[in-house]
Design a protein around this motif. Structure first.
Motif, PDB file in Angstrom:
ATOM      1  N   HIS A 106       0.843  -1.192   0.000  1.00  0.00           N
ATOM      2  CA  HIS A 106       0.000   0.000   0.000  1.00  0.00           C
ATOM      3  C   HIS A 106       0.879   1.242   0.000  1.00  0.00           C
ATOM      4  O   HIS A 106       1.259   1.738   1.047  1.00  0.00           O
ATOM      5  N   ALA A 107       1.204   1.694  -1.160  1.00  0.00           N
ATOM      6  CA  ALA A 107       2.066   2.869  -1.248  1.00  0.00           C
ATOM      7  C   ALA A 107       1.211   4.093  -1.475  1.00  0.00           C
ATOM      8  O   ALA A 107       0.081   4.014  -1.928  1.00  0.00           O
ATOM      9  N   THR A 108       1.807   5.208  -1.163  1.00  0.00           N
ATOM     10  CA  THR A 108       1.068   6.457  -1.315  1.00  0.00           C
ATOM     11  C   THR A 108       0.899   6.812  -2.798  1.00  0.00           C
ATOM     12  O   THR A 108       1.723   6.440  -3.634  1.00  0.00           O
ATOM     13  N   VAL A 109      -0.190   7.496  -3.102  1.00  0.00           N
ATOM     14  CA  VAL A 109      -0.399   7.914  -4.491  1.00  0.00           C
ATOM     15  C   VAL A 109      -0.186   9.416  -4.653  1.00  0.00           C
ATOM     16  O   VAL A 109      -0.253   9.935  -5.749  1.00  0.00           O
ATOM     17  N   HIS A 110       0.100  10.085  -3.533  1.00  0.00           N
ATOM     18  CA  HIS A 110       0.173  11.545  -3.602  1.00  0.00           C
ATOM     19  C   HIS A 110       1.404  12.053  -4.355  1.00  0.00           C
ATOM     20  O   HIS A 110       1.417  13.183  -4.814  1.00  0.00           O
ATOM     21  N   GLU A 213      12.765   1.843  -4.224  1.00  0.00           N
ATOM     22  CA  GLU A 213      11.796   0.752  -4.377  1.00  0.00           C
ATOM     23  C   GLU A 213      11.257   0.290  -3.028  1.00  0.00           C
ATOM     24  O   GLU A 213      10.191  -0.302  -2.949  1.00  0.00           O
ATOM     25  N   LYS A 214      12.015   0.574  -1.996  1.00  0.00           N
ATOM     26  CA  LYS A 214      11.575   0.176  -0.650  1.00  0.00           C
ATOM     27  C   LYS A 214      10.313   0.953  -0.252  1.00  0.00           C
ATOM     28  O   LYS A 214       9.602   0.567   0.668  1.00  0.00           O
ATOM     29  N   LEU A 215      10.062   2.065  -0.940  1.00  0.00           N
ATOM     30  CA  LEU A 215       8.864   2.856  -0.637  1.00  0.00           C
ATOM     31  C   LEU A 215       7.665   2.429  -1.473  1.00  0.00           C
ATOM     32  O   LEU A 215       6.554   2.853  -1.215  1.00  0.00           O
ATOM     33  N   GLY A 216       7.919   1.656  -2.518  1.00  0.00           N
ATOM     34  CA  GLY A 216       6.822   1.217  -3.365  1.00  0.00           C
ATOM     35  C   GLY A 216       7.375   0.691  -4.671  1.00  0.00           C
ATOM     36  O   GLY A 216       8.438   1.114  -5.124  1.00  0.00           O
ATOM     37  N   LYS A 217       6.617  -0.261  -5.261  1.00  0.00           N
ATOM     38  CA  LYS A 217       7.049  -0.810  -6.544  1.00  0.00           C
ATOM     39  C   LYS A 217       7.216   0.299  -7.562  1.00  0.00           C
ATOM     40  O   LYS A 217       6.383   1.210  -7.617  1.00  0.00           O
ATOM     41  N   ARG A 218       8.214   0.189  -8.400  1.00  0.00           N
ATOM     42  CA  ARG A 218       8.428   1.160  -9.480  1.00  0.00           C
ATOM     43  C   ARG A 218       8.299   2.604  -8.990  1.00  0.00           C
ATOM     44  O   ARG A 218       7.662   3.428  -9.637  1.00  0.00           O
ATOM     45  N   ASN A 257      -1.708  -5.193  -5.944  1.00  0.00           N
ATOM     46  CA  ASN A 257      -0.566  -5.787  -6.641  1.00  0.00           C
ATOM     47  C   ASN A 257      -0.109  -4.979  -7.846  1.00  0.00           C
ATOM     48  O   ASN A 257       0.913  -5.294  -8.438  1.00  0.00           O
ATOM     49  N   CYS A 258      -0.884  -3.972  -8.220  1.00  0.00           N
ATOM     50  CA  CYS A 258      -0.529  -3.207  -9.417  1.00  0.00           C
ATOM     51  C   CYS A 258       0.818  -2.516  -9.231  1.00  0.00           C
ATOM     52  O   CYS A 258       1.009  -1.736  -8.299  1.00  0.00           O
ATOM     53  N   ARG A 259       1.754  -2.821 -10.131  1.00  0.00           N
ATOM     54  CA  ARG A 259       3.099  -2.274  -9.941  1.00  0.00           C
ATOM     55  C   ARG A 259       3.136  -0.769 -10.143  1.00  0.00           C
ATOM     56  O   ARG A 259       4.040  -0.103  -9.702  1.00  0.00           O
ATOM     57  N   MET A 260       2.144  -0.242 -10.861  1.00  0.00           N
ATOM     58  CA  MET A 260       2.111   1.203 -11.057  1.00  0.00           C
ATOM     59  C   MET A 260       1.141   1.887 -10.095  1.00  0.00           C
ATOM     60  O   MET A 260       0.966   3.091 -10.155  1.00  0.00           O
ATOM     61  N   ASN A 261       0.499   1.086  -9.244  1.00  0.00           N
ATOM     62  CA  ASN A 261      -0.458   1.630  -8.290  1.00  0.00           C
ATOM     63  C   ASN A 261      -1.503   2.484  -9.018  1.00  0.00           C
ATOM     64  O   ASN A 261      -1.793   3.608  -8.633  1.00  0.00           O
ATOM     65  N   ALA A 262      -2.026   1.936 -10.103  1.00  0.00           N
ATOM     66  CA  ALA A 262      -2.819   2.752 -11.023  1.00  0.00           C
ATOM     67  C   ALA A 262      -4.287   2.861 -10.622  1.00  0.00           C
ATOM     68  O   ALA A 262      -5.026   3.630 -11.200  1.00  0.00           O
TER      69      ALA A 262
END
Lengths: 516, 302
Positions: A106-110, A213-218, A257-262
């Motif tokens: 769960h990475a941030t999208v901001h 990458e430790k903060l989120g995929k890609r 699981n979306c690598r782009m967090n789209a």
């Protein structure tokens, strides 16, 4: 069970093949026994639309060798950001890295919009001739990291290992190790050990991108990559899309699981411009199958940068070039800042150079080196000739051949041999025939111009023993010297050379001092 | 073995390995008081392979120098990134002819190399020498491997007493010197004696500070079985690398001698100079490395 290839198989294969292409072109960026390079080794820069956009804006003209970038734009307009998901070697390397790093789900999208803001800064400042793309273009970062650190490091490790065995182990061992070494040398390793300034710095940049990458995929692709941002803009028109355009409610599969967090974390709607079409969501679906298909563009949410952020980045794009204009650096030019052959105007050069590192990789004498602050922060990673490390080979035109933007002009051999890089100047306090009355002519012997630019005068001097001797004293013929630096390179004095190449005065505006 | 003992032994062994650098002791050859006059064969023109063969014939042919099974070094001048017609490097056709004759005489392997001044790949290709040897069996035209330079005591040296030499050159059963004759601003001319610069390592620039004696000293270490001087094209000015065809004179001449000093002496006359005007020739003759007095050289025209 019968093996069925999934989309993932094809995507990985594509990523692998393009990474191999990238590496092969990197290795082929070298002299191969022919004066012209047989491959378009700079392909990745020539199809990079970000390079094309910033360079053409800065040059205010269409640069034909950058037209392959239209292909990537077309690809994106039809299929979306497949370039990011299926081609880009930076993305591929980050995907591989994730297998070891395990990014959080769960990475941030901001932070997403940062890449757009960076893109705006890059584009606007390049329109005002300040070229900052070298700090952010993924291929520039990759090629430089590979050329300045990873490739020389690997060679250093391998040759160090085999040389130690060669030097110290019993001769029997050579029968085993030397054949392996020669295979490595003939294919995988570079021809020679090269050395670069900024080797550690270039490596650290790559490490930092990996560590994010430790903060989120890609993380790089999602939030920072301005090329990704540019392609995202074009992908808004694309009509090859995921159906349905939302994730299913209460299903924990696609969105996390979306690598782009789209997927939007609140509504589950797909931000199509973020999707790089990896299609893992198709392969991994446990529910109703989503699919990718040609479809009419559905209305989706616009990217909201925020008016303040947009204006702020636009202002920054204007302010930075103006700040560069009032920088005192160009008023006190560094006398040892030598540019590659054919470069006439420093300002124009810096606005066209995308710091891709190709010229420094290809330079057969390891003479071209990245600048640090010698030409201001805006000149960082641009190439300069460091003659004590290596000289400009008289019959070589490779740097002009690999330059993807024409910052180093592609010159024919005859024109290149007349291109003035600088001018050699003797330090008579150290030069042996002047300082010690000892004959020496290494500089003259190596001077490559066919009417030599270094000649001798017979001079009666008092040598160290106090005796009068006639010695040949070398001097530079200024009209013939092109500043290739072989004299400075070969001077047998320890430490600094007794002949050094200084920047030549290249007409009005090129220099300071009296009248400047 | 505990850790301390282990470290002690590692230190001891590696120190031993570092200190035991290979050392080649070159025994001084016997100096005969009465020597027969050295032969120099010289000729012009024709198909190069037959031509080289013709020049070598009065000296006993290639078989006088190369014995079956020999490991032969053919040492041309590949110093510069210049094309063959610019006459800064040995004519590739001459190199090829010498290599084929050595193979025909029974050489097991022929090595061709030079420690170049310009970038080595450019020199090897541009000179035409690497391309012309491509595909020949038992011939190796490899770039210099820096690891193969070994320190040699120059016991007879007057000016230098130790220098790095290339191992392949030292270990050759038969060393064939194939220089090109050309102008050189400091050494006046560069021919056979100066061609030795291509088998030494280290800071070669220092050699120039007393060039005549230094070259003679280096030539006490490696004595060519035969020196074949390529004067098919000679460089008259702007040597040693030239660049302009205006400085090149086509002579179609090749000369050969087992005596490198005699070969240089005769080649000097092609430039209208006297052997004694060349510092290296003078110094080498003074050390007894060969004959430079033209009256005492048996010149055979073929």
């Amino acid at each position: 069970m019968k093996y069925r290839p999934t989309t993932r198989t094809f995507r990985r294969l594509s990523q692998f093949l393009f990474l191999v292409l990238f590496l092969v072109l990197f290795r082929k960026t070298d002299y191969s026994g022919s004066d012209t390079l047989p491959y378009a080794v700079n392909l990745f820069f020539r199809w990079d639309p970000l390079v094309a956009a910033t360079v053409m804006l800065a040059a205010r003209k269409v640069i034909l060798i950058l037209l392959p970038s239209l292909f990537v734009i077309l690809l994106t307009v039809v299929l979306g950001r497949v370039f990011c998901g299926w081609i880009c070697p930076m993305g591929t390397l980050l995907d591989w890295l994730d297998k070891g790093i395990h990014p959080p789900e769960h990475a941030t999208v901001h932070l997403r919009k940062i890449k757009y803001l960076l893109l705006i800064v890059l584009l606007i400042s390049s329109a005002f001739s300040l070229q900052l793309i070298g700090f952010l273009d993924p291929f520039s970062l990759l090629v430089r990291g590979a050329a300045f650190s990873i490739d020389p490091m690997l060679n250093w490790l391998f040759t160090g290992f085999f040389d130690t065995i060669y030097a110290h182990a019993p001769a029997v061992a050579d029968h085993v190790t030397e054949p392996i070494y020669s295979v490595l040398k003939n294919g995988l390793l570079p021809f020679r050990q090269s050395f670069y300034f900024l080797s550690s710095f270039s490596l650290m940049i790559l490490i930092a991108i990996g560590a994010l990458e430790k903060l989120g995929k890609r993380f790089w692709c999602r939030n920072l990559c301005p090329l990704g941002a540019l392609l995202a803009v074009f992908s808004r028109w694309s009509f090859f899309r995921r159906i349905p355009a939302t994730s299913c409610k209460n299903c924990p599969q696609c969105a996390p699981n979306c690598r782009m967090n789209a997927f939007d974390p609140d509504t589950g709607k797909l931000h199509h411009e973020e999707c790089n079409l990896c299609m893992d969501c198709v392969d991994d679906c446990v529910n109703q199958s989503p699919r990718f298909a040609f479809t009419r563009r559905s209305n989706h949410e616009p990217v909201n940068l925020g008016r303040r952020a947009f204006l702020g980045s636009a202002l920054a794009g204007i302010a930075l070039p103006v700040a560069a204009k009032v920088n005192a650096g160009p008023k006190t030019p560094n006398p040892f800042l030598l540019r590659p052959p054919g470069v006439e105007n420093e300002e124009e050069f810096l606005s066209l150079c995308v710091r891709c590192g190709e010229c420094m990789k290809v330079c057969i004498e390891n003479a071209l080196q990245p600048c640090f602050f010698e030409s201001g922060y805006q000149g960082m990673f641009s190439p300069r000739l460091v003659p004590r490390l290596g000289y400009c080979e008289f019959n070589c035109t490779l740097c002009g051949q690999v330059c993807p933007t024409g910052a180093i002009p592609k010159l024919l051999l005859q024109a290149k041999q007349k291109a003035v890089i600088g001018i050699a100047v003797f330090d008579v306090n150290r030069c042996l025939p002047y300082a010690n009355g000892i004959p020496c002519m290494v500089c003259e012997e190596h001077c490559p111009t066919s009417k030599k630019a270094i000649l001798f005068r017979d001079k009666l001097v008092i040598d160290r023993k106090g005796e009068e001797v006639v010695v040949k004293q070398p001097y530079v013929v200024e009209d013939l010297c092109i500043g290739c630096g072989i004299c400075e390179n070969k001077c047998p004095l320890p430490g600094a050379s007794a002949i050094r190449v200084l920047t030549a005065n290249k007409g009005p505006g090129g220099n300071s001092g009296y009248g400047g | 073995m505990d850790r301390r003992e282990f470290l002690r032994q590692v230190a001891g062994w590696s120190a031993g390995a570092l200190l035991a650098s290979p050392l080649f002791q070159i025994t001084p050859e016997l100096m005969a008081a009465e020597r027969p006059l050295p032969k120099v064969a010289i000729g012009t023109g024709g198909d190069i392979t037959a031509f080289v063969q013709r020049v070598l014939a009065p000296l006993g042919g290639m078989k006088a120098f190369v014995k079956p099974g020999n490991r032969v070094v053919v040492k041309p001048n590949i110093g510069w990134d210049r094309r063959p017609e610019q006459a800064a490097d040995t004519n590739p056709e001459v190199v090829k002819a010498v290599v084929s004759l050595a193979l025909a005489a029974g050489a097991k392997e022929v090595l061709v190399f030079d420690n170049t001044c310009n970038e080595e790949r450019r020199c090897y290709h541009q000179s035409g020498i690497k391309p012309v040897l491509e595909g020949m069996k038992n011939v190796r035209c490899d770039y210099i491997d820096k690891r193969k330079f070994v320190p040699v005591d120059i016991s007879k040296g007057k000016s230098i007493h130790k220098w790095l030499f290339y191992r392949d050159a030292l270990e050759a059963d038969c060393y064939i010197n194939v220089p090109v004759a050309k102008h050189h601003s400091l050494a006046r001319l560069t021919i056979g004696l100066k061609n030795i610069m291509g088998v030494i390592g280290g800071y070669r620039g220092e050699i120039h500070q007393n060039i005549g004696q230094n070259l003679a000293d280096l030539n006490t270490v490696i004595r060519p079985a035969v020196t074949i001087v390529d004067a098919t094209r000679i460089l008259l000015r702007n040597g040693p690398q030239g660049g302009s065809l205006r400085d090149v004179k086509v002579l179609n001449t090749i000369l050969a001698s087992p005596d490198v000093v005699a070969a240089d002496a005769v080649a000097t006359t092609l430039f209208g100079l006297k052997p004694a005007e060349i510092p290296a020739t003078r110094a080498a003759a003074a050390m007894g490395l060969g004959e430079m007095n033209l009256a005492r050289i048996q010149l055979i025209r073929v």
